[in-house]
Design a protein around this motif. Structure first.
Motif, PDB file in Angstrom:
ATOM      1  N   ALA B 223       0.794  -1.142   0.168  1.00 21.85           N
ATOM      2  CA  ALA B 223       0.080  -0.049  -0.130  1.00 21.85           C
ATOM      3  C   ALA B 223       0.835   1.038  -0.056  1.00 21.85           C
ATOM      4  N   ASP B 224       1.951   1.263   0.975  1.00 23.22           N
ATOM      5  CA  ASP B 224       2.750   2.445   0.979  1.00 23.22           C
ATOM      6  C   ASP B 224       3.336   2.669  -0.473  1.00 23.22           C
ATOM      7  N   ILE B 225       3.946   1.626  -0.832  1.00 20.30           N
ATOM      8  CA  ILE B 225       4.924   1.825  -2.332  1.00 20.30           C
ATOM      9  C   ILE B 225       3.684   2.417  -3.475  1.00 20.30           C
ATOM     10  N   ALA B 226       2.419   1.531  -3.303  1.00 15.24           N
ATOM     11  CA  ALA B 226       1.453   2.082  -4.401  1.00 15.24           C
ATOM     12  C   ALA B 226       1.277   3.415  -4.382  1.00 15.24           C
ATOM     13  N   ALA B 227       1.372   4.126  -3.091  1.00 14.53           N
ATOM     14  CA  ALA B 227       1.021   5.571  -2.760  1.00 14.53           C
ATOM     15  C   ALA B 227       2.030   6.565  -3.338  1.00 14.53           C
ATOM     16  N   ASP B 228       3.063   5.787  -3.619  1.00  9.93           N
ATOM     17  CA  ASP B 228       4.422   6.658  -3.633  1.00  9.93           C
ATOM     18  C   ASP B 228       4.841   6.897  -5.155  1.00  9.93           C
TER      19      ASP B 228
END
Lengths: 290, 238
Positions: B223-228
């Motif tokens: 989720a974090d990486i998708a949001a960056d």
């Protein structure tokens, strides 16, 4: 000259001779199909197996038709060990190295036999060497008939191993997709060695079938391997049915060309076929197109 | 979800001859996770997979699978442990039937349960059941991918490495494939998904690693990486 009285026996004899050719070719094509190399040691291994059959008879008194049940497992083990511990490690995974190592092996084996047993030509005397079966219109030599039946038994056994056992499936898998096979947990070095062992067992069976009517000296096997190579090309490199059918065809061709051209030119027909196949259908009867 | 560590890779270095492809990789996969390794062509994804499955020898570092050091083990031993690698390009056996392909999946592991596992694979991939006697080489690309995964499942994997499973599939098939990956995961198989397909992979994964030039440039929850967006632009060229 085309009288059936001469022609039919010549055909039948050709089929029966072809059976032993087929057996030698079977081993060669099996190894080619999986390891993708021509096994140059095939002839020398055939010779070695013929010596084994010879000594089994002269020293131990075991008939070649019984000795086959000892000699073929023994030569399976020899073939396995040669591939696993000599050819494989010495080749470092390069096909062309493997080819050269088998060539080297053939020199070593032949000369070891020459050193051990000298160049004398030896034969054995079995009571059934000249036995025949009367078909009414012709006679069939019993040893050749045995060979003919044996090649189908061996081909059937090979087919069963290849289709019904895991090692057989693994052999077929490695032949076409080595990397995929490794990832399925198949030990490729082991599969190569089993294949080489099976090919070597085939020549051992051929040797035991030959000994009752043939002779052995340290280069006796070479004549058969040259013909077997033609059969492998004719039948399709790597094809088991191709080797059997090709062997029978070549046997008949040889027999008929002896009939028409004389004994000394009998093998001319084989090599004419060889050239014709290379020109017209280079993938062989059963081979897949490259 | 348990937190038992299935795969632990520490400072892994590997390559071919003089050229080092992996230059110090640290990676963990826990039981029940889907972890994705993302990166563009030529950054070392396939080398990582090949090193994990013992095809390529690690030059340095450690690979622990369920606590055991496996970096010196050969592929058959690693397969026997349940670390199963479904390679890029399927690598199915084209000259064998679908059934024989599946059966060879249990060559080194789970052989006694071959018949029931085959049924399980057919339940997941019903199309393989229809093609059971057909030569694998005659299957379509999507079917071959299913067969490759099915062959992997036959070994009852503890960890399933999927190398670029979506490569060469139509968008519709890619959707179907990712749904099937979720289905396999739901049965309790941990998955290491090595992909170029960023969007789909991040959707299904728990955690993600971004591989760039033989090292992980970033790791974190999917989720974090998708949001960056910045990281996507830098390392994946999106």
């Amino acid at each position: 000259m085309l009288s059936p009285v001469i022609l039919i026996p010549a055909l039948l004899n050709g089929l029966l001779t072809g059976a032993v050719y087929a057996l030698v070719a079977l081993g060669l094509t099996l190894i080619y199909g999986v390891l993708h190399i021509i096994n140059f040691a095939h002839g020398a291994l055939l010779t070695a197996a013929m010596f084994a059959a010879y000594f089994a008879f002269t020293v131990l008194g075991i008939d070649p038709y019984l000795a086959v049940f000892i000699i073929s497992p023994l030569f399976f083990a020899i073939g396995y060990a040669l591939q696993r511990f000599v050819i494989g490690p010495a080749s470092h995974g390069e096909d062309r190295n493997m080819l050269l190592v088998t060539l080297g092996l053939s020199v070593v084996i032949e000369n070891a036999l020459l050193f051990g047993f000298r160049a004398d030509t030896r034969t054995i005397d079995v009571p059934y060497a000249f036995s025949t079966i009367d078909l009414g219109f012709t006679y069939l030599a019993v040893p050749r008939l045995v060979g003919f039946v044996a090649v189908f038994v061996v081909a059937l056994a090979l087919w069963l191993i290849m289709s019904l056992t895991d090692i057989g499936r693994a052999i077929r898998a490695v032949a076409k997709e080595k990397f995929g096979a490794q990832l399925a947990g198949i030990d490729v070095a082991h599969v190569y060695a089993v294949t080489f062992g099976l090919g070597t067992a085939c020549v051992a069976i051929a040797a035991c079938l030959l000994m009752p009517t043939y002779y052995v000296n340290p280069s006796a096997g070479n004549a058969f391997v040259l013909v077997a190579f033609t059969i492998v090309v004719l039948g399709g490199m790597g094809s088991v049915p191709g080797a059997v059918l090709g062997g029978l065809v070549i046997g008949v061709v040889e027999s008929l060309s002896s009939l028409f051209l004389g004994d000394s030119l009998g093998q001319v027909g084989i090599f004419l076929i060889f050239i014709a196949v290379l020109l017209v259908r280079p993938q062989g009867l059963f081979g897949a197109k490259a | 979800m348990t937190t038992e560590t299935l795969l632990a890779v520490e400072n892994l270095r590997a390559g071919y001859g003089e050229s080092e492809v992996l230059r110090g990789i640290d990676l963990t996969v826990k039981a029940g996770e889907i972890v994705t390794v993302l990166g563009s062509n030529g950054v070392g994804k396939s080398t990582l997979n090949r090193t994990l499955s013992g095809i390529v020898r690690a030059q340095a570092g450690r690979i622990r699978f369920e606590g055991a050091a496996i970096e010196r083990e050969k592929p058959p031993a690693i397969v026997a442990r349940g670390l199963i690698h479904v390679p890029e390009g399927r690598r199915i056996f084209p000259n064998l039937s679908v059934r024989d392909n599946l059966d060879l999946g249990s060559y080194a592991r789970a052989k006694p349960r071959r018949t029931q596992n085959r049924e399980r694979v057919f339940d997941i991939f019903p199309r393989l059941r229809e093609r059971v006697a057909q030569y694998a080489g005659t299957l379509s690309g999507g079917e071959q991918q299913m067969l490759a995964i099915g062959r992997g499942l036959m070994a009852e994997p503890r960890l399933l490495i999927l190398d670029e499973p979506s490569l060469g599939l139509s968008p519709l098939l890619v959707e179907e494939l990712f749904a099937l990956i979720m289905k396999i995961h739901a049965e309790g198989v941990a998955i290491l998904l090595v992909e170029q397909n960023v969007v789909e992979s991040l959707e299904v994964a728990d955690r993600a690693y971004i591989l760039a030039e033989g090292q992980f440039a970033l790791s974190g929850t999917a989720a974090d990486i998708a949001a960056d967006p910045e990281l996507k632009r830098t390392y994946l060229g999106l």
